[in-house]
Design a protein around this motif. Structure first.
Motif, PDB file in Angstrom:
ATOM      1  N   ALA A 145       0.825  -1.196   0.000  1.00 13.43           N
ATOM      2  CA  ALA A 145       0.000   0.000   0.000  1.00 13.43           C
ATOM      3  C   ALA A 145       0.863   1.251   0.000  1.00 13.43           C
ATOM      4  CB  ALA A 145      -0.924  -0.016   1.199  1.00 13.43           C
ATOM      5  N   ALA A 146       1.956   1.170   0.745  1.00 11.63           N
ATOM      6  CA  ALA A 146       2.814   2.356   0.852  1.00 11.63           C
ATOM      7  C   ALA A 146       3.481   2.685  -0.473  1.00 11.63           C
ATOM      8  CB  ALA A 146       3.852   2.130   1.942  1.00 11.63           C
ATOM      9  N   THR A 147       3.655   1.704  -1.327  1.00 11.44           N
ATOM     10  CA  THR A 147       4.359   1.983  -2.574  1.00 11.44           C
ATOM     11  C   THR A 147       3.423   2.491  -3.668  1.00 11.44           C
ATOM     12  OG1 THR A 147       3.972  -0.203  -3.495  1.00 11.44           O
ATOM     13  CG2 THR A 147       5.927   0.072  -2.137  1.00 11.44           C
ATOM     14  N   GLY A 148       2.132   2.302  -3.472  1.00 17.27           N
ATOM     15  CA  GLY A 148       1.206   2.735  -4.499  1.00 17.27           C
ATOM     16  C   GLY A 148       1.124   1.781  -5.680  1.00 17.27           C
ATOM     17  N   LEU A 149       1.742   0.597  -5.539  1.00 23.07           N
ATOM     18  CA  LEU A 149       1.660  -0.381  -6.624  1.00 23.07           C
ATOM     19  C   LEU A 149       0.483  -1.309  -6.367  1.00 23.07           C
ATOM     20  CD1 LEU A 149       5.380  -1.462  -6.968  1.00 23.07           C
ATOM     21  CD2 LEU A 149       3.990  -0.510  -8.795  1.00 23.07           C
ATOM     22  N   SER A 150      -0.041  -1.883  -7.424  1.00 28.48           N
ATOM     23  CA  SER A 150      -1.057  -2.903  -7.227  1.00 28.48           C
ATOM     24  C   SER A 150      -0.418  -4.267  -7.437  1.00 28.48           C
ATOM     25  CB  SER A 150      -2.219  -2.713  -8.189  1.00 28.48           C
ATOM     26  OG  SER A 150      -1.812  -3.096  -9.471  1.00 28.48           O
ATOM     27  N   SER A 154      -1.340  -6.708  -9.325  1.00 25.86           N
ATOM     28  CA  SER A 154      -1.207  -7.138 -10.719  1.00 25.86           C
ATOM     29  C   SER A 154      -0.056  -6.412 -11.399  1.00 25.86           C
ATOM     30  CB  SER A 154      -2.509  -6.932 -11.472  1.00 25.86           C
ATOM     31  OG  SER A 154      -3.022  -5.669 -11.209  1.00 25.86           O
ATOM     32  N   GLU A 155       0.199  -5.184 -10.927  1.00 25.36           N
ATOM     33  CA  GLU A 155       1.329  -4.435 -11.470  1.00 25.36           C
ATOM     34  C   GLU A 155       2.643  -5.119 -11.091  1.00 25.36           C
ATOM     35  OE1 GLU A 155       3.359  -1.375 -13.439  1.00 25.36           O
ATOM     36  OE2 GLU A 155       1.338  -2.186 -13.554  1.00 25.36           O
ATOM     37  N   VAL A 156       2.715  -5.579  -9.830  1.00 21.74           N
ATOM     38  CA  VAL A 156       3.908  -6.292  -9.378  1.00 21.74           C
ATOM     39  C   VAL A 156       4.100  -7.540 -10.233  1.00 21.74           C
ATOM     40  CG1 VAL A 156       4.920  -7.589  -7.468  1.00 21.74           C
ATOM     41  CG2 VAL A 156       3.731  -5.439  -7.032  1.00 21.74           C
ATOM     42  N   SER A 157       3.009  -8.243 -10.419  1.00 22.21           N
ATOM     43  CA  SER A 157       3.087  -9.471 -11.199  1.00 22.21           C
ATOM     44  C   SER A 157       3.541  -9.190 -12.627  1.00 22.21           C
ATOM     45  CB  SER A 157       1.716 -10.139 -11.186  1.00 22.21           C
ATOM     46  OG  SER A 157       1.652 -11.138 -12.138  1.00 22.21           O
ATOM     47  N   ARG A 158       3.015  -8.105 -13.196  1.00 21.45           N
ATOM     48  CA  ARG A 158       3.368  -7.757 -14.564  1.00 21.45           C
ATOM     49  C   ARG A 158       4.866  -7.448 -14.658  1.00 21.45           C
ATOM     50  NH1 ARG A 158       4.476  -4.009 -17.726  1.00 21.45           N
ATOM     51  NH2 ARG A 158       4.500  -2.435 -16.086  1.00 21.45           N
ATOM     52  N   GLN A 159       5.367  -6.728 -13.670  1.00 23.38           N
ATOM     53  CA  GLN A 159       6.773  -6.341 -13.727  1.00 23.38           C
ATOM     54  C   GLN A 159       7.689  -7.549 -13.545  1.00 23.38           C
ATOM     55  OE1 GLN A 159       8.176  -2.800 -11.956  1.00 23.38           O
ATOM     56  NE2 GLN A 159       6.211  -1.726 -12.081  1.00 23.38           N
ATOM     57  N   ILE A 160       7.243  -8.506 -12.710  1.00 20.43           N
ATOM     58  CA  ILE A 160       8.059  -9.717 -12.548  1.00 20.43           C
ATOM     59  C   ILE A 160       8.092 -10.501 -13.856  1.00 20.43           C
ATOM     60  CG2 ILE A 160       8.156 -11.968 -11.417  1.00 20.43           C
ATOM     61  CD1 ILE A 160       7.151 -10.631  -8.904  1.00 20.43           C
ATOM     62  N   ARG A 161       6.934 -10.560 -14.495  1.00 18.72           N
ATOM     63  CA  ARG A 161       6.877 -11.294 -15.754  1.00 18.72           C
ATOM     64  C   ARG A 161       7.762 -10.625 -16.800  1.00 18.72           C
ATOM     65  NH1 ARG A 161       1.501 -12.326 -15.806  1.00 18.72           N
ATOM     66  NH2 ARG A 161       1.114 -10.353 -16.817  1.00 18.72           N
ATOM     67  N   ALA A 162       7.762  -9.294 -16.770  1.00 18.18           N
ATOM     68  CA  ALA A 162       8.543  -8.557 -17.756  1.00 18.18           C
ATOM     69  C   ALA A 162      10.036  -8.730 -17.536  1.00 18.18           C
ATOM     70  CB  ALA A 162       8.174  -7.080 -17.704  1.00 18.18           C
ATOM     71  N   PRO A 201      13.920  -5.372  -9.723  1.00 22.14           N
ATOM     72  CA  PRO A 201      13.515  -4.012  -9.360  1.00 22.14           C
ATOM     73  C   PRO A 201      12.084  -3.724  -9.811  1.00 22.14           C
ATOM     74  CG  PRO A 201      14.986  -3.971 -11.234  1.00 22.14           C
ATOM     75  CD  PRO A 201      14.849  -5.397 -10.842  1.00 22.14           C
ATOM     76  N   LEU A 202      11.367  -3.031  -8.962  1.00 20.46           N
ATOM     77  CA  LEU A 202      10.014  -2.597  -9.308  1.00 20.46           C
ATOM     78  C   LEU A 202      10.026  -1.076  -9.325  1.00 20.46           C
ATOM     79  CD1 LEU A 202       7.963  -4.822  -6.844  1.00 20.46           C
ATOM     80  CD2 LEU A 202       8.370  -5.263  -9.258  1.00 20.46           C
ATOM     81  N   ARG A 203       9.220  -0.491 -10.169  1.00 14.72           N
ATOM     82  CA  ARG A 203       9.207   0.959 -10.283  1.00 14.72           C
ATOM     83  C   ARG A 203       7.790   1.392  -9.972  1.00 14.72           C
ATOM     84  NH1 ARG A 203       8.581   4.707 -14.439  1.00 14.72           N
ATOM     85  NH2 ARG A 203      10.060   6.426 -14.353  1.00 14.72           N
ATOM     86  N   ASN A 204       7.659   2.319  -9.022  1.00 13.80           N
ATOM     87  CA  ASN A 204       6.291   2.720  -8.692  1.00 13.80           C
ATOM     88  C   ASN A 204       5.912   3.986  -9.442  1.00 13.80           C
ATOM     89  OD1 ASN A 204       7.438   4.818  -7.358  1.00 13.80           O
ATOM     90  ND2 ASN A 204       6.727   4.222  -5.314  1.00 13.80           N
ATOM     91  N   ALA A 205       4.729   4.488  -9.148  1.00 13.23           N
ATOM     92  CA  ALA A 205       4.195   5.615  -9.906  1.00 13.23           C
ATOM     93  C   ALA A 205       5.065   6.862  -9.773  1.00 13.23           C
ATOM     94  CB  ALA A 205       2.778   5.911  -9.438  1.00 13.23           C
ATOM     95  N   ASP A 206       5.747   6.990  -8.621  1.00 10.98           N
ATOM     96  CA  ASP A 206       6.606   8.159  -8.428  1.00 10.98           C
ATOM     97  C   ASP A 206       7.928   8.002  -9.157  1.00 10.98           C
ATOM     98  OD1 ASP A 206       4.587   8.781  -6.785  1.00 10.98           O
ATOM     99  OD2 ASP A 206       5.665   8.371  -4.918  1.00 10.98           O
ATOM    100  N   TYR A 221      12.450   3.328  -7.367  1.00 11.35           N
ATOM    101  CA  TYR A 221      12.733   1.901  -7.524  1.00 11.35           C
ATOM    102  C   TYR A 221      12.736   1.210  -6.178  1.00 11.35           C
ATOM    103  CZ  TYR A 221      13.758   2.402 -12.400  1.00 11.35           C
ATOM    104  OH  TYR A 221      13.638   2.612 -13.729  1.00 11.35           O
ATOM    105  N   LEU A 222      12.186   0.043  -6.165  1.00  7.04           N
ATOM    106  CA  LEU A 222      12.332  -0.802  -4.992  1.00  7.04           C
ATOM    107  C   LEU A 222      12.492  -2.221  -5.490  1.00  7.04           C
ATOM    108  CD1 LEU A 222       8.903  -1.467  -3.480  1.00  7.04           C
ATOM    109  CD2 LEU A 222       9.131   0.320  -5.169  1.00  7.04           C
ATOM    110  N   ARG A 223      12.864  -3.119  -4.598  1.00  2.00           N
ATOM    111  CA  ARG A 223      13.057  -4.489  -5.034  1.00  2.00           C
ATOM    112  C   ARG A 223      11.903  -5.338  -4.544  1.00  2.00           C
ATOM    113  NH1 ARG A 223      18.539  -6.883  -3.864  1.00  2.00           N
ATOM    114  NH2 ARG A 223      17.477  -7.142  -1.887  1.00  2.00           N
ATOM    115  N   VAL A 224      11.721  -6.476  -5.205  1.00  2.00           N
ATOM    116  CA  VAL A 224      10.571  -7.319  -4.858  1.00  2.00           C
ATOM    117  C   VAL A 224      10.580  -7.674  -3.383  1.00  2.00           C
ATOM    118  CG1 VAL A 224       9.553  -9.596  -5.188  1.00  2.00           C
ATOM    119  CG2 VAL A 224      10.202  -8.244  -7.158  1.00  2.00           C
ATOM    120  N   ASP A 225      11.780  -7.971  -2.843  1.00  2.00           N
ATOM    121  CA  ASP A 225      11.750  -8.405  -1.451  1.00  2.00           C
ATOM    122  C   ASP A 225      11.569  -7.255  -0.473  1.00  2.00           C
ATOM    123  OD1 ASP A 225      14.265  -7.405  -1.619  1.00  2.00           O
ATOM    124  OD2 ASP A 225      15.274  -9.139  -0.719  1.00  2.00           O
TER     125      ASP A 225
END
Lengths: 388, 1046
Positions: free
Chosen positions: B206-211, B213-221, B256-261, B264-268
């Motif tokens: 919640a704090a990252t503003g990611l959903s 499905s977005e996390v899942s999409r980025q992992i797949r990518a 690495p995951l990238r949020n709306a802002d 970058y953060l990492r999956v873990d």
């Protein structure tokens, strides 16, 4: 068979032995067949054996409590972006992200070279103006003396007085300009507006600042609050200054309702509830907090284990009630009653429907029962611990 | 001899050329022995594959949607294939299962072609499925066939070895078993669906503003498992590979995951990444309380069970050596033990039967004749064995049983021919070869006709098709082949042997073992008695008639079953928890029930599969249930058969009382074609609610039928469903649609797959979902956070209960259909020993009295009773043709309608005698006794045929002269008695020493029927024939000729 007499006896004996032989043959055959089936014959059909069920007593209540869990985000009560209201080049940053600052502490400075030069320029101008003013005063004194002695005209005296006023005014003007530069110099030092923590730094040294730009975000950790989005129906359960337990990250803290915001969010249909902590926990803004409130539901009904509910129609559920017949406890008949679930927590359900107080209901195994079936009942001895 | 060589018919060549005789014997024996060595050995006949399953997953869809969008589409297409007999479908939430049954005439020779046609049809139907429906899986390997070897793979250090590791090693073992020569298929049960789980903490997310499905999409990518092209230079071609593919947990958690802002953060940072398996699991294997992964292997029908098992066990031992200390694979079940026990028991019976037969012959015919006749046994058996391979048959209990029945029958021909030659040898005017030639030419027609009638008697069984035909047919194949062999061998080899070696001038004072037992006193007495009976037909005929027909009435009192239960030291147990129960809840109950069972005396092993049907260990145990989290199936093995049957009696009561929250059915394995439940009522109609209600009424009636222990219905409204009543207006304020809402709930609670990790040859999917703390509790559903791009920073989500009401409502647990119509299948199970057909008939009466069906609804009783009707119907298919053939044979033999009618009457009465015998034994009526009757007819009329043939051959007797008729009857009595005694004697081992209830009913009907039928052949037939003859003679000489010709 009617034949000669002398053969009669041998015939009789032959006939006997024939009968014996035939009898023996069939007897042996029967014994053989009988022993083939012996012990393997199907047992006789027993009477229908009634299903064993466990029952419990219905306790009708006039209401029940529903726990409602609400989630909210921890936020700072004070949290602001600080920045310069003058432009300029950032010359130094004295703190960095995560540093604690006290009120008034210097956070950053702008480059003030231009202001210093201006000050010097103004000082020089002041000196000149003061010199001018001095000359004007001396001139005025002299003209006054001469005029008193009627050596000068009144016209001349008015002129020098005006000159003196103008010179003084110029001095004041330059003094004001100096003061302005001094203020501007002060403004190029950024200080903390309240005690707190630098949450974020937006720019680096050397950046050119234009007035609305923020340099730091300062937040107040001591003064945390939680904003809960409460469904409008539930907001009535909260009073201002009410104490409640707030769960954050598995730990419980005591909170106090600060205020209910009088606005309903158009998007979420919720009303914001602000809760502060009584103590100052080591939490961070952005943590998720949970509160649980119990909602009173004044409905007539009874708590039943979910396992007692079965096979309903049109959204209704069935509870099997044992028709109480003390004469025949081992062959009681069950009947189906329709109930509706008002609330369930997964283990128990509060139901409303065709149930009476102190009726015996079947607590489990309802999937193998059908209405009208005969059962033998055993009373539930104690509250059995849930399987797990 | 030599001079007149050309005058003798061909069959005397066996007499004249000793080499030919010896070599023929050797050829037949060698053929039999080689067949014995090479024929595949099984416990039970393999039933041809006529059933197939189509399983289609449609995750998240309700039963009604699955029915309309998947099952119905598939059914409509498949019903166009006319080789399909019926299609049963079950549509449950998230899954559609179609069970296809082919027509009975489909067999292993043409089913592959049909299966590929079905596959194509399914593929075509799949094109019209909506999005989200998985590809249909076609499974045609689920016939009524047991696994040959069942292994349980379990970790040695169970607390430190994860289930997924055990699963991987079990897969390895399965691969190795596939490499054993002769393996047909290997399946795994209870293995986890390994996956890497990214358990996202909702708080941190919640704090990252990611959903999610977005996390899942980025992992797949982040997973470039794609070809990256090649570089073509002048000299070579070089391939590009991106090295950074997902290759493990560490790699995955560093994505690495990238949020709306733009931060970058990492999956873990927001999730725990760990190796695990799909939860809840589809099925759980348990052996004696320990969790195992079952590896089940089945061998092809072309190999011998003992050889294949030895090779497979060797592979398992090699595996155990290699992974010693990590996992161990233990044998849970091997069919070979049972195959060997069953075959050696039956072979013992066969030998014992042969011995009894030999003793009878010794008693009747003397030592020298006994060994000549006795030689017919191994010769015919060898011929029959050899001919089995032409029918693609194997050695199993049915074919051996056929041999046992055949012993008593095939010996008849040898006895008759040997006896005839013995008598002709007494005539000094005949040479030995002349005696042979005369006997054979004299007996050729009667022997052919009696063999033919016997064969015709067994023909309905021979011609049965479908599952029951596959199962029971091999008996008839053995019998028919042995009989054909017996006819030829008797007329050639045995006749030649008898003519060569029987004594020429028999002394009247010879010892009994020379000539056989002689009882002149008894013969004399019987001769007189028979004369008396023949003179009083009006007394004798009705008496015999009434005695024989009494069997039909008396047998009506017997319990009626289709097939008796199997006699085995194994039985099964079904356990149902409430609909909608979780598999772990069911597992808990299964473990508790298992503990109780293991405490019982004599229990050797309890193996469970929770969540579906246990891997089949018996041909009759068909695996019908899949993906049923509220179901568990146990197979319990005891030390002895007796203990098993005792336990079945006890456990049903004990467990039902001890676990009132579950539905428990203890069931012995059935025999015959597999039937889902002994008593079954199908209610067919359109409306689900009405079907549900009717189902309850039927179940209520069932509960009043004595003997029925439990019942289940296939359409019930008992499955709890969380109904989320979201107002689309409210949801649209959030900037969401209802389908967004459904998606978010699906992702939040079930997770979604994002990419996969390759580990050597294992591809492991990555599932992104919320951590268990946020999804395991009904109380938390209401506060499930919904995110929306429209929400602001301050409140980045909104709770589900803020926009909807959540209620627990009952829903349809599953919709079952039969050939396109909805039907509620109400199955009832019986207490052990309760005859199914009787219970079914009682239920039928009660239903007719107590249940009134609304318009448009109809009932159909299935189960054992229905199957029996169908099987009888099939038997009856060929009956008219065979009956006509039989009559034709008889008429051609006697050239007289009347005599043929006598034989038909005798045939009918002999069945009455068979039923009478069954009544004496008290064994249940069922399919086996009826089969026995079919065979009995063929055997029982032989005696009467011989008597009538003899009477007709005597001109005096034809005039109705009592003395001549008695004379001819007495002449046949030795044949008749010896063949009767040999038939009964051959069956004695089955009657007395076969464990269990399967064979005795059949053997009782045959042995008793044949035993009692001496009354028919020696009393009834001569009396009746004498009556006819006297009447015909009295009517005048002119009429006499006409009567005889008629």
């Amino acid at each position: 068979m009617s034949s000669m007499n002398p053969l009669q006896t041998s015939r009789e004996s032959g006939r006997h032995s024939l009968l014996v032989a035939l009898g023996l043959f069939f007897l042996l055959l029967v014994v053989l067949l009988w022993s083939a089936g012996n012990g393997q014959a199907q047992s006789a059909v027993a009477d229908a054996i009634p299903e064993t069920v466990v029952t419990d007593v219905v306790h009708i209540q006039s209401g029940f409590e529903v726990p409602v869990r609400l989630h909210g985000l921890v936020e700072s009560a004070q949290s602001t972006d600080v920045g310069f209201d003058v432009g300029g080049i950032l010359s130094s940053l004295t703190v960095d992200e995560g540093d604690s600052v006290t009120r008034g502490q210097v956070l950053a400075r702008l480059n003030t070279d231009r202001l210093q030069a201006q000050t010097q320029e103004l000082n020089a101008a002041l000196a000149r103006a003061e010199a001018n003013a001095e000359l004007a005063r001396i001139s005025k004194d002299r003209v006054d003396e001469l005029a008193d002695r009627k050596l000068e005209s009144g016209q001349r005296r008015d002129e020098v007085r005006a000159q003196l006023d103008a010179a003084n005014a110029q001095v004041r003007e330059i003094q004001a300009a100096i003061a302005r530069v001094a203020v501007e110099t002060d403004k190029s030092v950024l200080t903390a507006p309240f005690s707190g923590t630098i949450a974020r730094r937006y720019v680096d040294e050397g950046a050119t600042m234009t007035p609305p730009a923020a340099v730091f975000r300062v937040t107040n950790n001591q003064q945390l609050q939680v904003r809960f989005a409460v469904p409008a129906d539930d907001i009535a359960y909260f009073d201002e200054d009410q104490r409640l337990e707030v769960q954050v990250g598995g730990r419980a803290y005591t909170g106090r309702v600060l205020r209910k915001l009088p606005l309903r969010s158009t998007q979420t249909r919720t009303v914001d509830l602000l809760v502060t902590f009584v103590s100052s926990p080591a939490l961070f803004p952005g943590d998720m907090a949970t509160i649980t409130v119990t909602r009173d539901r004044p409905e007539q009904g009874a708590w039943l284990p979910v396992s007692a509910l079965s096979n309903g129609l049109r959204g209704l559920w069935t509870v099997f009630v044992v028709n109480d017949d003390p004469a025949n406890a081992q062959k009681a008949k069950i009947s189906a009653r329709s109930v509706e679930i008002l609330y369930t927590d997964g283990q128990r359900a509060f139901v409303r429907g065709a149930l009476q107080d102190n009726e015996q209901y079947v607590t489990g195994g309802t999937h193998k029962l059908s209405p009208g079936q005969l059962v033998s009942t055993t009373q539930r001895e104690s509250q059995p611990e849930a399987l797990q | 001899m030599r001079a007149s060589e050309h005058n003798y018919p061909w069959y005397t060549a066996f007499f004249r050329h000793g080499h030919l005789l010896a070599l023929s014997i050797i050829i037949v024996l060698v053929a039999g022995l080689s067949a014995l060595g090479t024929l595949p050995r099984l416990e039970d006949p393999r039933i041809d594959t006529r059933n197939a399953l189509v399983i289609t997953a449609y995750p998240g869809a309700s039963a009604q949607r699955v029915e309309a969008l998947v099952s119905d589409v598939l059914e409509d297409r498949l019903r166009e294939i006319y080789e399909i007999k019926e299609i049963r479908s079950t549509s449950r939430a998230g899954i559609s299962m179609l069970s296809i049954e082919m027509q009975d005439w489909v067999d292993n020779s043409n089913n592959e072609q049909l299966f590929s046609e079905i596959r194509d049809t399914i593929g075509a139907a799949a094109n019209s499925f909506p999005d989200g429906v998985a590809a249909p899986v076609f499974d045609e390997k689920r016939g009524a066939t047991a696994f040959t070897l069942l292994l349980g793979v379990k970790p040695v250090v169970s607390e430190n070895t994860s289930l997924s590791m055990t699963g991987r090693l079990a897969t390895e073992l399965a691969d190795r078993l596939r490499n054993v020569a002769g393996t047909e298929l290997v399946r795994l049960y209870g293995e986890p669906d390994e996956e890497i789980i990214v358990a996202v903490s909702p708080t941190r997310l919640a704090a990252t503003g990611l959903s999610l499905s977005e996390v899942s999409r980025q992992i797949r990518a982040a997973d470039p498992k794609l070809p990256a092209g090649s570089l073509h230079t002048d000299a070579s071609t070089l391939r590009f590979t991106l090295n950074d593919t997902l290759d493990g947990v560490a790699m995955l958690s560093a994505i690495p995951l990238r949020n709306a802002d733009g931060r970058y953060l990492r999956v873990d940072d927001i999730a725990d990444v760990y190796r695990g398996w799909q939860q809840p699991v589809a099925d759980i294997g348990l052996v004696d309380g320990e969790q195992v992964v079952f590896v089940a292997a089945r061998m092809q029908t072309t190999v011998r069970a003992d050889r294949w098992t030895a090779a497979a066990i060797k592979a398992v031992e090699a595996f155990n050596d290699e992974f010693d200390g990590s996992v161990s694979a233990d044998v849970v079940f091997q069919q070979n033990d049972y195959t060997e026990a069953r075959l050696s028991e039956l072979s013992g019976n066969l030998l014992l039967g042969s011995t009894v037969v030999m003793l009878v012959i010794l008693l009747f015919m003397g030592l020298r004749a006994a060994w000549i006749v006795g030689l017919a046994l191994p010769l015919c058996a060898a011929f029959a064995l050899f001919s089995l391979s032409f029918f693609g048959e194997q050695i199993h209990q049915m074919s051996i049983f056929g041999m046992i029945i055949a012993i008593g029958l095939l010996i008849d021909n040898a006895i008759v021919i040997t006896d005839e030659i013995r008598i002709n040898l007494q005539n000094s005017s005949l040479t030995r070869v002349g005696a042979m030639s005369k006997s054979v030419s004299h007996l050729f027609v009667p022997l052919l006709s009696s063999t033919l009638t016997t064969i015709l008697g067994f023909m309905p069984i021979f011609l049965l098709n479908g599952n029951i035909g596959d199962f029971i047919g091999p008996i008839a194949i053995s019998v028919v082949m042995a009989l054909i062999g017996s006819l030829f061998i008797s007329l050639t080899i045995i006749a030649a042997l008898a003519a060569r070696f029987l004594p020429r001038h028999g002394e009247t004072q010879a010892r009994w073992w020379r000539q056989g037992l002689q009882t002149p006193n008894l013969s004399q007495a019987f001769r007189r008695q028979l004369g008396g009976w023949i003179k009083r037909p009006l007394l004798v005929l009705p008496l015999v008639f009434i005695f024989c027909s009494s069997g039909f009435m008396l047998s009506g009192q017997l319990p009626n079953v289709f097939f008796p239960s199997a006699d085995r030291n194994q039985f099964e147990l079904y356990l149902w928890t409430k609909e909608g129960s979780n598999i772990s809840q069911t597992q808990n109950y299964a473990r508790q029930v298992g503990t109780v069972i293991r405490e019982q005396p004599g229990v050797a092993q309890v193996s469970w599969l929770v969540g579906g049907s246990a891997p089949s260990v018996y041909y009759n145990q068909v695996m019908l249930r899949d993906n049923a989290p509220n179901f568990a199936n146990a197979v319990i093995t005891t030390e002895t058969v007796k203990q098993a049957s005792d336990l079945i009696d006890d456990l049903q009561q004990t467990l039902s009382q001890q676990f009132p929250d579950t539905q428990i059915i203890v069931r012995a394995f059935g025999q015959g074609p597999p039937i889902a439940a002994p008593v079954e009522v199908e209610i067919i109609g359109p409306d689900l609610a009405t079907l549900n209600q009717l189902g309850q009424q039927v179940r209520q009636v069932m509960s009043t039928v004595p003997g029925i222990s439990q019942s289940t219905a296939s359409i019930t409204m008992g499955e709890p469903e969380l109904s989320v009543n979201a107002d689309s207006d409210t949801v649209s304020y959030l900037g969401l649609t209802l389908s967004d809402l459904a998606n978010q709930l699906q992702v939040n609670f079930s997770g979604m797959l994002g990419g996969s990790v390759l580990e050597s040859t294992e591809e492991i999917p990555v599932r992104v979902r919320f951590g268990d703390e946020a999804r395991g509790d009904l109380g938390q559903v209401g506060s499930a956070p919904l995110t929306s791009p429209a929400l602001n920073q301050q409140t980045p989500w909104v709770a589900l209960n803020a926009v909807s009401d959540i209620a627990l409502v009952p829903s349809i647990s599953g919709i079952t259909r039969l050939s396109g119509e909805r039907l509620n299948r109400v199955q009832a199970f019986l207490y052990p020993g309760v005859p199914a057909v009787d219970a079914s008939n009682l239920l039928r009466e009660k239903l007719a009295a107590e249940l009134s069906l609304p318009d448009g609804y109809r009932l159909h009783l299935a189960g054992d009773a229905d199957e029996q009707q169908q099987a009888l119907g099939q038997l009856a298919t060929y009956a008219p043709v065979l009956l006509v053939l039989m009559i034709t044979t008889l008429i051609l033999t006697f050239l007289s309608l009347r005599m043929a009618a006598v034989i038909i009457l005798v045939a009918g009465l002999s069945v009455g005698l068979g039923m009478f015998s069954l009544w004496i034994s008290g064994l249940p009526l069922g399919f086996n006794p009826l089969l026995g009757s079919a065979g009995l007819i063929g055997v029982a009329i032989n005696g009467s045929i011989v008597v009538i043939a003899a009477i007709c051959a005597n001109p005096d007797a034809r005039k109705g002269d009592t003395r001549s008729i008695v004379q001819e009857t007495m002449g046949c009595s030795r044949h008749i008695l010896s063949t009767t005694f040999t038939t009964v004697g051959g069956l004695i081992p089955l009657l007395l020493f076969s464990e269990g209830t399967f064979w005795p009913p059949l053997a009782v009907v045959l042995a008793g029927g044949v035993g009692f039928s001496v009354i028919l052949s020696l009393v009834f037939t001569p009396t009746l024939v004498a009556l006819f003859m006297r009447r015909a003679h009295a009517a005048g000489t002119d009429d006499e000729r006409r009567t005889a010709l008629n």
